[in-house]
Design an enzyme around this catalytic site. Structure first.
Site: not given
Ligand code: NAD
Length: 309
Positions: A142, A177-178, A200-201
């Site tokens: 979603c 890239r989560s 991603d990082i």
């Molecule tokens: P996660 O921690 O699983 O993944 C984070 C990703 O960001 C990883 O790929 C990591 O390598 C990358 N990353 C981190 N720091 C970085 C940088 N400095 N440069 C480049 N890439 C970097 O988190 P997630 O589940 O993907 O969630 C990420 C964010 O999105 C959170 O704040 C979460 O609350 C939000 N989120 C929002 C929704 C929505 O519907 N709005 C839904 C899911 C998640």
């Protein structure tokens, strides 16, 4: 500054109205159960929005709080309960591979988040239907689906082109890239024809369907390009870095780009980005919730179809 700021409330309005009218005219009451087994304030906020949107549209929503060690049994209970049409879990729970295991414990017929392996596999392989007769569309995760709807709303998708090719020619950078959002989103956009730089990082990968979209589904290649090089090339920049200190460097954004943030934190400097972007979407949570409910109604219908056959 001619930047247009587009809010998730407005983007999700037509979906919420459509859900409300479908539920009312068909006189149905689909039930969604959400499991909260963590202390994450972002998850609690998401649960709050889910409850609010469900109340507005006529979906019955029940939030079940439990300890993370009881969660598997609680999911199984809900899987077996015919009165429950959809199940979601507020992640992260364990924050490791056990979360992936739990995603597959949710019965595929009740998985409103589209995180079960079957849906994820079908999405990566560009398989759009569950059955050969093409009567049941696959459930798409979603948040990535919500981001597709945001891009449709702001006009990144070109409606003149056939479905599946509507992003041909678009260059998109996704910073995240989560497995929950960034990688599936890169695949979806590339399957729709975009060239995607997935950051991603650990580095950058390119997702694409080749020149002239000659490939049926996307392929991934490593690139030695840097963020400093891909941002100025990008028509769209989507970011989801879960850190309050991270900011996308505004000076690298192409003039007139579309900038979308899905992180809980503000990854763009609000004032600076408005000097460069044509369209800025600061948050997307409400669109995600609307997609969750849309998936629920779809699963409700599939369950009724299965009972009738
Ligand atoms: P996660 O921690 O699983 O993944 C984070 C990703 O960001 C990883 O790929 C990591 O390598 C990358 N990353 C981190 N720091 C970085 C940088 N400095 N440069 C480049 N890439 C970097 O988190 P997630 O589940 O993907 O969630 C990420 C964010 O999105 C959170 O704040 C979460 O609350 C939000 N989120 C929002 C929704 C929505 O519907 N709005 C839904 C899911 C998640």
């Amino acid at each position: 500054m001619s930047c247009k700021v587009v809010l998730a409330q407005g983007i999700s309005a037509s979906y919420r109205e459509e859900l409300k009218s479908t539920i009312k005219t068909r006189n149905i009451c689909p039930k969604l159960v959400g499991f909260l087994a963590n202390e994450d304030p972002a998850a609690a906020k998401y649960a709050e929005w889910t409850a609010k949107t469900c109340a507005e549209t006529g979906v019955e929503f029940e939030l079940r709080k439990c300890s993370r060690n009881d969660l598997e049994d609680k999911i199984i209970e809900a899987n077996q309960d015919a009165g429950v049409n959809g199940i979601m879990v507020y992640y992260p729970v364990f924050g490791d591979r056990q979360d992936q295991y739990l995603q597959n414990v949710v019965d595929v017929s009740k998985d409103v988040e589209g995180l079960h392996h079957k849906y994820v596999y079908n999405m990566y392989h560009n398989i759009r239907f569950l059955d050969e007769a093409k009567t049941k569309k696959c459930i798409i995760p979603c948040t990535p689906l919500g981001l597709v709807k945001v891009m449709e709303y702001v006009g990144v998708y070109n409606g003149i082109l056939p479905h599946g090719n509507r992003l041909h020619g678009r260059v998109v950078t996704i910073i995240n890239r989560s497995e929950i959002v960034g990688r599936p989103l890169a695949a979806l956009l590339a399957n729709d024809g975009a060239k995607v730089y997935s950051v991603d990082i650990n580095g950058i990968q390119e997702f694409h369907r080749g020149v002239g979209l000659q490939l049926k589904k996307h392929e991934v290649s490593e690139t030695s390009l840097t963020v400093e090089e891909v941002l100025p090339l990008s028509d769209v920049v989507i970011t989801g870095v879960p850190s309050p200190s991270y900011k996308v460097p505004s000076h690298l954004i192409r003039d007139g780009a579309v900038c979308i943030n899905f992180s809980t934190f503000k990854n763009f400097d609000g004032e600076e980005i408005k000097k460069k972007a044509a369209i800025y979407v600061p948050a997307v949570g409400k669109v995600t919730v609307a997609m969750l409910e849309r998936n629920l109604v779809r699963l409700y219908d599939y369950q009724a179809q299965d009972r009738a056959s």
